[in-house]
Design an enzyme around this catalytic site. Structure first.
Site, PDB file in Angstrom:
ATOM      1  N   TYR A  14      27.064 -24.077  -1.339  1.00 55.32           N
ATOM      2  CA  TYR A  14      26.662 -23.749   0.028  1.00 55.32           C
ATOM      3  C   TYR A  14      25.184 -23.346   0.062  1.00 55.32           C
ATOM      4  CZ  TYR A  14      26.632 -21.444   4.560  1.00 55.32           C
ATOM      5  OH  TYR A  14      26.325 -21.075   5.838  1.00 55.32           O
ATOM      6  N   ASP A  71      34.167 -19.647  -4.427  1.00 53.20           N
ATOM      7  CA  ASP A  71      34.115 -19.716  -2.971  1.00 53.20           C
ATOM      8  C   ASP A  71      35.147 -20.752  -2.553  1.00 53.20           C
ATOM      9  OD1 ASP A  71      33.542 -20.386  -0.323  1.00 53.20           O
ATOM     10  OD2 ASP A  71      31.379 -20.123  -0.551  1.00 53.20           O
ATOM     11  N   LYS A 106      35.496 -19.693   8.918  1.00 54.54           N
ATOM     12  CA  LYS A 106      35.979 -21.071   8.901  1.00 54.54           C
ATOM     13  C   LYS A 106      37.499 -21.100   9.100  1.00 54.54           C
ATOM     14  CE  LYS A 106      31.647 -21.596   8.049  1.00 54.54           C
ATOM     15  NZ  LYS A 106      31.111 -21.619   6.690  1.00 54.54           N
ATOM     16  N   ARG A 156      32.329   2.063   8.544  1.00 55.85           N
ATOM     17  CA  ARG A 156      31.598   1.254   7.556  1.00 55.85           C
ATOM     18  C   ARG A 156      32.298   1.338   6.205  1.00 55.85           C
ATOM     19  NH1 ARG A 156      27.909   3.222   4.313  1.00 55.85           N
ATOM     20  NH2 ARG A 156      27.009   4.653   5.813  1.00 55.85           N
TER      21      ARG A 156
HETATM   22  C1  LIG Z   1      30.025 -21.058   6.002  1.00 53.03           C
HETATM   23  C2  LIG Z   1      30.112 -20.903   4.533  1.00 53.03           C
HETATM   24  C3  LIG Z   1      29.609 -19.758   3.891  1.00 53.03           C
HETATM   25  C4  LIG Z   1      28.873 -18.656   4.628  1.00 53.03           C
HETATM   26  O1  LIG Z   1      29.723 -17.985   5.496  1.00 53.03           O
HETATM   27  P1  LIG Z   1      29.192 -17.221   6.827  1.00 53.03           P
HETATM   28  O2  LIG Z   1      30.448 -16.690   7.408  1.00 53.03           O
HETATM   29  O3  LIG Z   1      28.495 -18.236   7.664  1.00 53.03           O
HETATM   30  O4  LIG Z   1      28.254 -16.163   6.358  1.00 53.03           O
HETATM   31  C5  LIG Z   1      29.771 -19.664   2.524  1.00 53.03           C
HETATM   32  N1  LIG Z   1      30.387 -20.635   1.818  1.00 53.03           N
HETATM   33  C6  LIG Z   1      30.867 -21.739   2.395  1.00 53.03           C
HETATM   34  C7  LIG Z   1      31.529 -22.772   1.547  1.00 53.03           C
HETATM   35  C8  LIG Z   1      30.754 -21.921   3.770  1.00 53.03           C
HETATM   36  O5  LIG Z   1      31.221 -23.037   4.342  1.00 53.03           O
END
Ligand SMILES: *Cc1c(COP(=O)(O)O)cnc(C)c1O
Length: 404
Positions: free
Chosen positions: A120, A192, A217, A62
């Site tokens: 998001y 992000d 992603k 962890r």
């Molecule tokens: C999918 C996504 C998230 C969240 O990510 P997870 O891996 O599903 O927790 C945050 N920001 C954006 C822009 C996303 O597309």
């Protein structure tokens, strides 16, 4: 670390203490998966020294795991390629674990966040429904120009939050403008950059302090693993790392292996996702059943010039959205009539995925709220996969033709 021989004894003792794996001074070509929760030491003294951070080594997965740390280091390497100073990374079990660690690490009760209104959904609900209960206030505002952003600041603003490419308008953040606004107010700019990946844009080069990805992603790229990562300067990462350890959203070694493997092909995949999305956007725009296509690679997109200035080689990523003529039923029918594209959550990955925005990612909004957000009743988000682009264009055409 030296290897001691295993103890001898009864069958249970010998079964538990089979010979340990060799530790070679030779680099493996593949990244080893350190599927272990705990690490052993040669002495109680070494145990203490490593735990205290006075000697290098691993203690507990962890806290740190070699496979997860290697993945995070890889993303830091890519994001920090042209950034000033040292850039480090922390790996998380999901994008939301990464986002919540940034916020919990850098915010306290009484602080204020200025967040892009087009953000998001999970980030929106974390700020408005969770952190609000802990005394953190958020203003959601249009951050497309610095003047608008400045108007959203308060004297308690500690964090400005934006996305490099936002969903579903594919608007492009004015990264250096936002960095200027945040820094003048004594706040950090966190970005992000999930939709862009470091292949297209590296926000640290444009003044951002922290960059976050849902590695689920494009970094992973195959829709088979969930993960997240945060990169930035060591002093700014320290509180984020602390939250990872305290809240426990650390990345598991098997997932880290898959995410790390994804990095090797990230430039190849992003080039193809981008080229295919560009061609598909142009083809869809020419179809009479389409009223608008939102993709920053199109000269008609509001942020086209900004994208060309910020993004490497004019690449704009693999996501576009398309306004189909008609009502919600028309948007759904388009999705259902595709033969290659699939109705699916998430984005990125090898397979083309579509989502009817009004019934999926933005289902909480009624038609008026959708209109205010610039989303039509039949808007469809397309995450362009790695299939042959001619096939994708033909697939979209036949689905559009069927609507008329
Ligand atoms: C999918 C996504 C998230 C969240 O990510 P997870 O891996 O599903 O927790 C945050 N920001 C954006 C822009 C996303 O597309």
């Amino acid at each position: 670390m030296t290897q001691r021989p295993g103890p001898t004894g009864g069958e249970h003792t010998r079964a538990v203490h089979t010979p340990p794996p060799p530790v070679f001074a030779q680099a493996p070509m593949g990244l080893p998966i350190y599927r272990t929760a705990a690490f052993a030491f040669d002495s109680a003294e070494e145990y203490e020294e490593v735990l205290a951070g006075r000697a290098p080594g691993f203690t507990y997965s962890r806290i740190d795991n070699p496979t997860a740390a290697t993945f995070a280091g890889g993303v830091a390497w890519l994001e920090g390629a042209g950034a000033p100073g040292e850039v480090v990374g922390e790996a998380f079990a999901s994008g939301m674990a990464a986002i919540s660690a940034v916020m919990m690490g850098h915010l306290s009760a009484g602080d204020h966040v200025l967040c892009a209104s087009e953000v998001y959904g999970g980030t929106w609900s974390l700020l408005s429904g969770v952190l609000s209960r802990f005394g953190v206030a958020t203003t959601f505002a249009d951050l497309s120009d610095p003047a608008g952003a400045r108007a959203g600041l308060t004297d308690r603003t500690r964090l400005v939050w934006a996305e490099t490419l936002a969903n579903p308008s594919l608007s492009v953040a004015d990264l250096s403008g936002l960095a200027g606004v945040a820094h003048a107010a004594g706040a950090l700019l966190a970005v992000d950059s999930t939709f862009a990946s470091p292949v297209i844009c590296r926000p640290l080069e444009h003044g951002a302090d922290l960059v976050v990805h849902s590695a689920t992603k494009y970094l992973g790229g195959h829709s088979d693993v969930t993960g997240g990562v945060v990169v930035g300067r060591p002093d700014l990462l320290a509180p984020v790392r602390h939250m990872r350890v305290e809240l426990g959203g650390s990345l598991a070694p098997d997932e880290a292996f898959l995410l790390h493997r994804g990095l090797a092909t990230l430039p190849l995949r992003m080039a193809r996702h981008s080229a295919s999305a560009q061609a598909l956007a142009e083809a869809m725009l020419a179809h009479p059943a389409v009223t608008a296509v939102h993709y920053p690679g199109l000269p008609g997109h509001r942020d086209h010039q900004r994208a060309m200035a910020l993004f490497d080689s004019g690449r704009c990523g693999g996501v576009l959205s398309v306004d189909i003529a008609g009502d919600r039923a028309a948007g759904r029918a388009f999705c259902d009539r595709l033969r290659i594209g699939r109705n699916a959550t998430s984005l990125a990955g090898t397979h083309t995925k579509v989502s009817h925005v009004a019934s999926t990612t933005h289902r909480q909004l009624d038609d008026a709220a959708l209109r205010a957000a610039g989303i039509g009743p039949a808007t469809v988000r397309v995450s362009v996969g790695l299939e042959d682009v001619e096939d994708l264009i033909a697939d979209c055409r036949q689905a559009l033709d069927s609507l008329r």
